[in-house]
Design an enzyme around this catalytic site. Structure first.
Site, mmCIF file in Angstrom:
data_model
loop_
_atom_site.group_PDB
_atom_site.id
_atom_site.type_symbol
_atom_site.label_atom_id
_atom_site.label_comp_id
_atom_site.label_asym_id
_atom_site.label_seq_id
_atom_site.Cartn_x
_atom_site.Cartn_y
_atom_site.Cartn_z
ATOM 1 N N GLN A 94 0.763 -1.254 0.000
ATOM 2 C CA GLN A 94 0.000 0.000 0.000
ATOM 3 C C GLN A 94 0.796 1.309 0.000
ATOM 4 O O GLN A 94 0.448 2.251 -0.718
ATOM 5 C CB GLN A 94 -0.955 0.026 1.203
ATOM 6 C CG GLN A 94 -1.878 1.212 1.190
ATOM 7 C CD GLN A 94 -2.831 1.315 2.356
ATOM 8 O OE1 GLN A 94 -3.421 2.345 2.566
ATOM 9 N NE2 GLN A 94 -3.014 0.250 3.115
ATOM 10 N N ASN A 173 9.409 0.118 -2.001
ATOM 11 C CA ASN A 173 9.145 -0.032 -0.556
ATOM 12 C C ASN A 173 9.335 -1.484 -0.129
ATOM 13 O O ASN A 173 8.513 -2.061 0.573
ATOM 14 C CB ASN A 173 7.748 0.473 -0.180
ATOM 15 C CG ASN A 173 6.629 -0.347 -0.746
ATOM 16 O OD1 ASN A 173 6.600 -0.613 -1.949
ATOM 17 N ND2 ASN A 173 5.690 -0.761 0.078
ATOM 18 N N LYS A 213 10.750 -5.134 9.294
ATOM 19 C CA LYS A 213 9.621 -5.019 8.362
ATOM 20 C C LYS A 213 8.478 -4.323 9.096
ATOM 21 O O LYS A 213 8.278 -4.550 10.292
ATOM 22 C CB LYS A 213 9.155 -6.410 7.944
ATOM 23 C CG LYS A 213 10.080 -7.107 6.976
ATOM 24 C CD LYS A 213 9.456 -8.411 6.520
ATOM 25 C CE LYS A 213 10.335 -9.076 5.482
ATOM 26 N NZ LYS A 213 9.782 -10.359 5.040
ATOM 27 N N GLU A 216 1.151 -1.236 8.270
ATOM 28 C CA GLU A 216 0.351 -0.094 8.713
ATOM 29 C C GLU A 216 0.269 0.080 10.241
ATOM 30 O O GLU A 216 0.678 1.099 10.783
ATOM 31 C CB GLU A 216 -1.068 -0.238 8.137
ATOM 32 C CG GLU A 216 -2.098 0.744 8.666
ATOM 33 C CD GLU A 216 -1.826 2.175 8.240
ATOM 34 O OE1 GLU A 216 -1.549 2.393 7.061
ATOM 35 O OE2 GLU A 216 -1.901 3.080 9.093
ATOM 36 N N ASP A 245 0.541 3.747 5.987
ATOM 37 C CA ASP A 245 0.824 3.379 4.597
ATOM 38 C C ASP A 245 0.531 4.530 3.643
ATOM 39 O O ASP A 245 1.425 5.089 3.008
ATOM 40 C CB ASP A 245 -0.041 2.188 4.182
ATOM 41 C CG ASP A 245 0.524 0.879 4.693
ATOM 42 O OD1 ASP A 245 1.719 0.837 5.010
ATOM 43 O OD2 ASP A 245 -0.225 -0.099 4.762
ATOM 44 N N GLY A 324 -8.052 20.521 19.013
ATOM 45 C CA GLY A 324 -7.713 21.943 18.952
ATOM 46 C C GLY A 324 -8.214 22.685 20.185
ATOM 47 O O GLY A 324 -8.527 22.082 21.212
ATOM 48 N N GLY A 325 -8.306 23.988 20.060
ATOM 49 C CA GLY A 325 -8.675 24.811 21.209
ATOM 50 C C GLY A 325 -10.173 25.008 21.380
ATOM 51 O O GLY A 325 -10.599 25.703 22.295
HETATM 52 N N1 CAO Z 1 11.650 -10.446 -9.045
HETATM 53 C C1 CAO Z 1 12.282 -11.237 -8.158
HETATM 54 N N2 CAO Z 1 12.203 -11.071 -6.832
HETATM 55 C C2 CAO Z 1 11.437 -10.058 -6.397
HETATM 56 C C3 CAO Z 1 10.751 -9.200 -7.255
HETATM 57 C C4 CAO Z 1 10.888 -9.429 -8.647
HETATM 58 N N3 CAO Z 1 10.280 -8.654 -9.531
HETATM 59 N N4 CAO Z 1 10.080 -8.298 -6.515
HETATM 60 C C5 CAO Z 1 10.329 -8.593 -5.234
HETATM 61 N N5 CAO Z 1 11.141 -9.648 -5.151
HETATM 62 C C6 CAO Z 1 11.689 -10.263 -3.950
HETATM 63 C C7 CAO Z 1 12.615 -9.364 -3.194
HETATM 64 O O1 CAO Z 1 13.877 -9.332 -3.823
HETATM 65 C C8 CAO Z 1 12.637 -10.046 -1.844
HETATM 66 O O2 CAO Z 1 13.525 -11.142 -1.913
HETATM 67 P P1 CAO Z 1 14.687 -11.445 -0.829
HETATM 68 O O3 CAO Z 1 14.115 -11.151 0.520
HETATM 69 O O4 CAO Z 1 14.967 -12.888 -1.073
HETATM 70 O O5 CAO Z 1 15.831 -10.570 -1.131
HETATM 71 C C9 CAO Z 1 11.250 -10.640 -1.741
HETATM 72 O O6 CAO Z 1 10.660 -10.497 -3.041
HETATM 73 C C10 CAO Z 1 10.317 -10.068 -0.735
HETATM 74 O O7 CAO Z 1 10.428 -8.675 -0.594
HETATM 75 P P2 CAO Z 1 9.954 -8.010 0.776
HETATM 76 O O8 CAO Z 1 10.804 -8.551 1.892
HETATM 77 O O9 CAO Z 1 9.922 -6.553 0.611
HETATM 78 O O10 CAO Z 1 8.444 -8.543 0.912
HETATM 79 P P3 CAO Z 1 7.686 -9.167 2.163
HETATM 80 O O11 CAO Z 1 6.364 -9.570 1.630
HETATM 81 O O12 CAO Z 1 8.450 -10.189 2.881
HETATM 82 O O13 CAO Z 1 7.508 -7.912 3.168
HETATM 83 C C11 CAO Z 1 6.774 -5.698 3.753
HETATM 84 C C12 CAO Z 1 6.519 -6.963 2.933
HETATM 85 C C13 CAO Z 1 5.749 -4.669 3.368
HETATM 86 C C14 CAO Z 1 6.635 -6.014 5.243
HETATM 87 C C15 CAO Z 1 8.203 -5.186 3.472
HETATM 88 O O14 CAO Z 1 8.335 -5.028 2.082
HETATM 89 C C16 CAO Z 1 8.521 -3.867 4.149
HETATM 90 O O15 CAO Z 1 8.777 -3.816 5.360
HETATM 91 N N6 CAO Z 1 8.558 -2.773 3.374
HETATM 92 C C17 CAO Z 1 8.960 -1.457 3.861
HETATM 93 C C18 CAO Z 1 7.882 -0.822 4.683
HETATM 94 C C19 CAO Z 1 6.576 -0.732 3.929
HETATM 95 O O16 CAO Z 1 6.461 -0.185 2.864
HETATM 96 N N7 CAO Z 1 5.538 -1.213 4.600
HETATM 97 C C20 CAO Z 1 4.194 -0.955 4.132
HETATM 98 C C21 CAO Z 1 3.612 -2.065 3.447
HETATM 99 S S1 CAO Z 1 1.964 -1.690 3.074
HETATM 100 O O17 CAO Z 1 1.148 -2.197 4.406
#
Ligand code: CAO
Length: 504
Positions: A94, A173, A213, A216, A245, A324-325
């Site tokens: 998001q 992100n 990680k 929201e 988010d 607010g006030g």
């Molecule tokens: N091709 C190949 N690999 C891909 C890819 C693509 N096109 N796109 C993503 N990936 C891979 C990444 O390289 C990563 O791999 P490794 O961990 O092996 O290096 C993997 O997908 C997962 O990426 P991620 O760790 O970002 O995803 P997640 O689902 O585990 O975590 C989230 C999600 C949101 C917790 C994390 O991305 C995060 O903390 N983001 C920053 C904060 C943020 O934006 N949070 C808000 C999210 S909205 O509620």
């Protein structure tokens, strides 16, 4: 989109950038505006086939003072605010998609990179229509194009790097470190394209939690919002508005646009980082204000003051007190027994106190020393709102709204999402838009909440997974048909199993 037409010229863009920086050295001591003009003067030769840029250059020359001559085209007919800005949208879930959707609403060409066969995880999350992209996804990815690329495939990385070279902004992100593990460190990205802006959302900024990680509600909790939301006697509460988010996505969009503006002067990109904790704190700043006020005595506008309950060390939860006030509270209206949204938010703004007294049948309060002044009312707010509520309960929330507004008394009805979805004035302004989608049919989405008088926004449905892969490979990146066939069998744009079958 005009921006997409321009995207056919990645090589030209690179040449333009080089030429512009060369000019910059010569024009080192000129004022910034002159530098821009100098750069613009170079542009016509190189972008001869990009009609949208030409008039601007002509206008600049015509005026001769470094400033563009104002367009004479009718309002809304001279392109979009971010026409010509190309975004490599490496976002998911998001926060990032909120940012890039806004930039796309403003006219940027947003190329969303997704993992082959999988895509943004939200495509399948909270699905309401079998086999179709979820509303979670469709409502955050309008006006974008989708290309599938496996970043862990060598050919996939080659394609990604070509995108980096021609884009103005990379937005991501991922979890901390994920982009580095792909090989797209800031150093590498900046080396590939010194003009690119690399914008990231992370959960926390540098510090003890930077590797974590974050979703929201974690941001709402860590950013100070949850501890100050809810009722004093209850636990901390998260809000329905996605301030962690979507709120951070909004902050990031401002950072990107500012970096684009600075690049006009410096010629180079920069990193933009928005931590969700910081974004939430920025939105909850009034509570940090109150934290500091606590040192100097009780927070008199909090109803707990009037109730004689002492304050502790930290800002307490304030229920529905006004931040607010002007003291305020949420009051029941006619039908509250069966309708959970039959409420009105009522603000006892001091300048209209006399009108309030007359309306609720308490004209004597206008002169009674216990009620006549704001300080006198503070210890009695609970009682006062109880009396006002006796009046609001005799009327519907819309009747209270009508009556109070005739007297300039600020009130607001609690609107349910059903009422908002049906509200015609929101449809008329494009804030709520109905969109048609090939696999899910019609759905409502939120259009651009920021209205620009010269940059109208048409909301276009979100792309299917990889819908524009070939279009981007050929028309944006200049791959030949033969190369596209090779790319297809390399596994760079298809899921691994499919690639194997096609290659066999
Ligand atoms: N091709 C190949 N690999 C891909 C890819 C693509 N096109 N796109 C993503 N990936 C891979 C990444 O390289 C990563 O791999 P490794 O961990 O092996 O290096 C993997 O997908 C997962 O990426 P991620 O760790 O970002 O995803 P997640 O689902 O585990 O975590 C989230 C999600 C949101 C917790 C994390 O991305 C995060 O903390 N983001 C920053 C904060 C943020 O934006 N949070 C808000 C999210 S909205 O509620």
């Amino acid at each position: 989109m005009a921006s997409r037409k321009k995207s056919k010229k990645p090589v030209v863009k690179k040449a333009k950038a080089k030429k512009a920086s060369a000019k910059k050295v010569v024009a080192k001591k000129k004022p910034a505006t002159k530098k821009i003009v100098a750069k613009k003067k170079v542009a016509p030769k190189k972008v001869a086939k990009a009609p949208a840029k030409k008039p601007a250059v002509k206008r600049a020359v015509a005026k001769g003072n470094g400033l563009l001559k104002p367009s004479t085209k009718p309002w809304g007919m001279d392109g979009k605010a971010l026409d010509g800005v190309k975004i490599l949208d490496f976002t998911h879930v998001q926060s990032g998609p909120t940012c890039t959707q806004l930039l796309a609403y403003m006219g940027a060409d947003c190329i969303k990179v997704e993992r082959p066969g999988v895509g943004d995880i939200t495509r399948t999350q909270l699905r309401d229509v079998k086999g179709a992209d979820s509303l979670y996804f469709t409502m955050l990815n309008a006006n974008k194009r989708s290309i599938t690329i496996d970043s862990k495939n060598p050919k996939g990385m080659e394609i990604l790097e070509r995108l980096v070279k021609i884009c103005d902004v990379l937005v991501e992100n991922f979890a901390p470190g994920a982009l580095d593990r792909m090989g797209l460190t800031w150093e590498r990205v900046h080396q590939l394209n010194p003009r690119i802006i690399m914008a990231s959302v992370k959960g926390f900024g540098p510090g003890p939690y930077e590797e974590c990680k974050v979703y929201e509600n974690i941001a709402q909790c860590a950013g100070g919002s949850a501890s100050t939301t809810g009722f004093r006697e209850g636990p901390p509460l998260v809000t329905g508005a996605q301030i962690g988010d979507s709120g951070t996505g909004l902050h990031l969009a401002l950072g990107i646009v500012s970096a684009l503006y600075q690049r006009n002067r410096t010629g180079r990109g920069q990193r933009v980082l928005c931590a969700m904790q910081d974004g939430v704190l920025n939105l909850a700043r009034v509570k940090l204000r109150d934290q500091q006020r606590l040192k100097h005595g009780p927070l008199t506008e909090y109803s707990q003051y009037g109730e004689g309950i002492p304050f502790g060390q930290a800002v307490p939860r304030a229920g529905n007190d006004s931040g607010g006030g002007q003291p305020a509270w949420l009051l029941k209206c006619k039908g509250w027994e069966t309708d959970p949204d039959a409420y009105i938010y009522f603000i006892t703004q001091a300048p209209v106190w006399a009108e309030i007294c007359d309306l609720i049948g308490k004209p004597e309060w206008k002169t009674d020393p216990d009620f006549a002044t704001p300080p006198a009312r503070l210890p009695r707010l609970k009682f006062i709102f109880g009396v006002i509520e006796e009046w609001t309960m005799t009327k519907t929330k819309f009747e209270v709204m009508d009556i109070c507004n005739q007297h300039d008394i600020p009130v607001g009805p609690i609107l349910s999402m059903k009422e908002i979805a049906e509200e015609q004035s929101l449809r008329a302004t494009g804030t709520v838009v109905e969109v048609d989608h090939p696999t899910r049919g019609k759905y409502l989405t939120v259009g651009n909440p920021i209205k620009l008088s010269d940059s109208p926004c048409e909301v276009k449905r979100s792309p299917l997974l990889g819908e524009h892969t070939e279009e981007i490979l050929t028309k944006v990146l200049g791959y030949s048909d033969k190369e596209v066939v090779e790319i297809k069998t390399s596994g760079a744009i298809t899921p691994p199993e499919k690639a194997r079958v096609e290659a066999a």
